[in-house]
Design an enzyme around this catalytic site. Structure first.
Site, short mmCIF file in Angstrom:
data_model
loop_
_atom_site.label_atom_id
_atom_site.label_comp_id
_atom_site.label_asym_id
_atom_site.label_seq_id
_atom_site.Cartn_x
_atom_site.Cartn_y
_atom_site.Cartn_z
N HIS A 64 0.56 -2.66 -6.84
CA HIS A 64 0.00 -1.61 -5.97
C HIS A 64 0.03 -0.29 -6.73
O HIS A 64 0.98 -0.01 -7.47
CB HIS A 64 0.84 -1.50 -4.69
CG HIS A 64 0.68 -0.18 -3.98
ND1 HIS A 64 1.60 0.85 -4.10
CD2 HIS A 64 -0.29 0.27 -3.16
CE1 HIS A 64 1.20 1.87 -3.37
NE2 HIS A 64 0.06 1.56 -2.80
N ASN B 12 -1.35 4.00 -6.11
CA ASN B 12 -2.01 4.97 -5.24
C ASN B 12 -1.80 6.36 -5.82
O ASN B 12 -0.70 6.69 -6.24
CB ASN B 12 -1.42 4.90 -3.82
CG ASN B 12 -1.98 5.98 -2.91
OD1 ASN B 12 -1.46 7.09 -2.87
ND2 ASN B 12 -3.01 5.65 -2.17
N SER C 78 -6.56 4.10 -4.07
CA SER C 78 -5.48 3.15 -3.84
C SER C 78 -5.98 1.76 -4.23
O SER C 78 -7.16 1.45 -4.10
CB SER C 78 -5.02 3.16 -2.39
OG SER C 78 -6.06 2.79 -1.52
N ARG D 146 -3.09 10.41 -4.64
CA ARG D 146 -3.75 11.03 -3.49
C ARG D 146 -3.51 12.54 -3.48
O ARG D 146 -2.56 13.05 -4.09
CB ARG D 146 -3.24 10.42 -2.19
CG ARG D 146 -1.74 10.51 -2.02
CD ARG D 146 -1.24 9.65 -0.87
NE ARG D 146 0.21 9.73 -0.73
CZ ARG D 146 1.08 9.00 -1.41
NH1 ARG D 146 0.64 8.08 -2.26
NH2 ARG D 146 2.37 9.15 -1.23
N HIS E 207 14.38 -4.47 7.64
CA HIS E 207 14.71 -5.54 8.58
C HIS E 207 15.15 -6.81 7.86
O HIS E 207 15.74 -7.70 8.48
CB HIS E 207 13.51 -5.84 9.49
CG HIS E 207 12.29 -6.33 8.78
ND1 HIS E 207 11.52 -5.52 8.00
CD2 HIS E 207 11.70 -7.56 8.74
CE1 HIS E 207 10.50 -6.21 7.51
NE2 HIS E 207 10.59 -7.45 7.94
#
Length: 326
Positions: free
Chosen positions: A130, A132, A116, A134, A201
């Site tokens: 970003h 990543n 990552s 996995r 939110h």
């Protein structure tokens, strides 16, 4: 790994058919990918990464053991902070965050490994990014409880200032990386990314997206591993040209202040919603490594609104809305 960050030691079936997981092969690929990315980022920045090997022996973590290689560059010419991490966590018993959607795995031993990265550039005109990739495997425990495995990953771009050509290039590279594996993958993984990297939110996207996938275990191990490699190998072609295009753009206090405000949104997502952060902390992961994804500086201001018609306002009105970039 067993005693070293240089090899993988997932306990896996001896069968090597296309549907059988090969943890050693995945681990070797991930470590090579990490070093390839680190080398290219050092070329872009001119600085050197600190390469910090670590290992947690059984008993040091609540749920298991593991190790990894954390590569971090701080206060560089191009990157204010860049973290490129490999980790392999061997779990004696899966935490709730890992078995919530697969209750049959509750209490099973498992191995999770991945690379990552989060890059926080110094220049506000260079986007944060970003990536990543996995792999997760729970070895078989009986004929009624065979091995369970899956791949996950993706990459997404978080610009502070909106450039159509950068967003188009990033998405086109993602699409082209997935195209050989099926024409349906990019549209599906793009939508998944738009939905995942969303701050509920605030009712706004974290960035302009990219691709995201999880729980990938069909049609077989070989095909799924190839998809994960396609995403991992596409990262540098997707991001490095954007860095080179923007790194010399002049900027001042206004751009820096806006960058820090938008970084605050990044922190909110990582601490509230990101499943990888939650899994790492709940599985006894290395906190120093997990939280190196945070920007070195961020700000929060009460009810601050960009000036109407400004470049800062355009980011929200035109770029942080899901759209077809290719």
């Amino acid at each position: 790994m067993s005693g070293s960050a240089g090899r993988s030691s997932a306990s896996l079936p001896a069968d090597t058919s296309p549907s059988s997981p090969d943890g050693a092969e995945v681990g070797s690929y991930l470590l090579a990918l990490q070093q390839q990315i680190v080398a290219r980022l050092e070329q872009l920045d001119g600085g050197r990464f600190l390469q910090d090997r670590w290992e947690r022996e059984p008993g040091q973590a609540l749920l298991g053991s593991g190790g990894g290689l954390t590569c971090v560059l701080e206060n560089g010419k191009v990157f204010e902070r860049a973290g490129v991490l490999f980790s392999e966590v061997r779990l004696a018993s899966l935490p709730p965050s890992a078995s919530a959607h697969r209750p049959q795995l509750a209490g099973r031993a498992a191995t999770a490994m991945g690379v990552s990265l989060v890059l926080h550039p110094r220049n506000p005109y260079v986007p944060t990014v970003h990536m990543n990739v996995r792999f997760f495997v729970a070895p078989p425990v009986s004929d009624d409880a065979p091995a369970v495995w899956w791949f996950g990953g993706g990459m997404d771009l978080t610009p502070f200032y909106a450039f159509e050509e950068d967003a188009t290039h990033f998405h086109r590279t993602c699409r082209d990386a997935l195209q050989p594996h099926g024409p349906d993958l990019y549209p599906r993984f793009k939508t998944w990314c738009d939905e995942y990297f969303f701050l509920k939110h605030r009712n706004e996207a974290r960035g302009i997206g990219g691709v995201f996938f999880d729980d990938l275990d069909q049609p077989d191990f070989a095909a799924c591993f190839a998809i994960m490699r396609g995403v991992g190998d596409a990262f540098l072609p997707a991001y490095a040209p954007i860095v080179e295009r923007r790194l010399d753009t002049p900027w001042g206090e206004r751009e820096r202040a806006f960058q820090c405000l938008r970084r605050g949104r990044y922190v909110e997502f990582n601490l509230i919603y990101d499943r990888g952060t939650l899994f790492g902390l709940m599985s006894g992961g290395r906190t120093e490594s997990i939280l190196c994804s945070m920007p070195p500086e961020a700000q929060w201001r009460y009810r601050l609104q960009p000036e109407p018609g400004s470049a800062e306002a355009r980011l929200a009105s035109h770029f942080l809305q899901p759209r077809d970039w290719v």
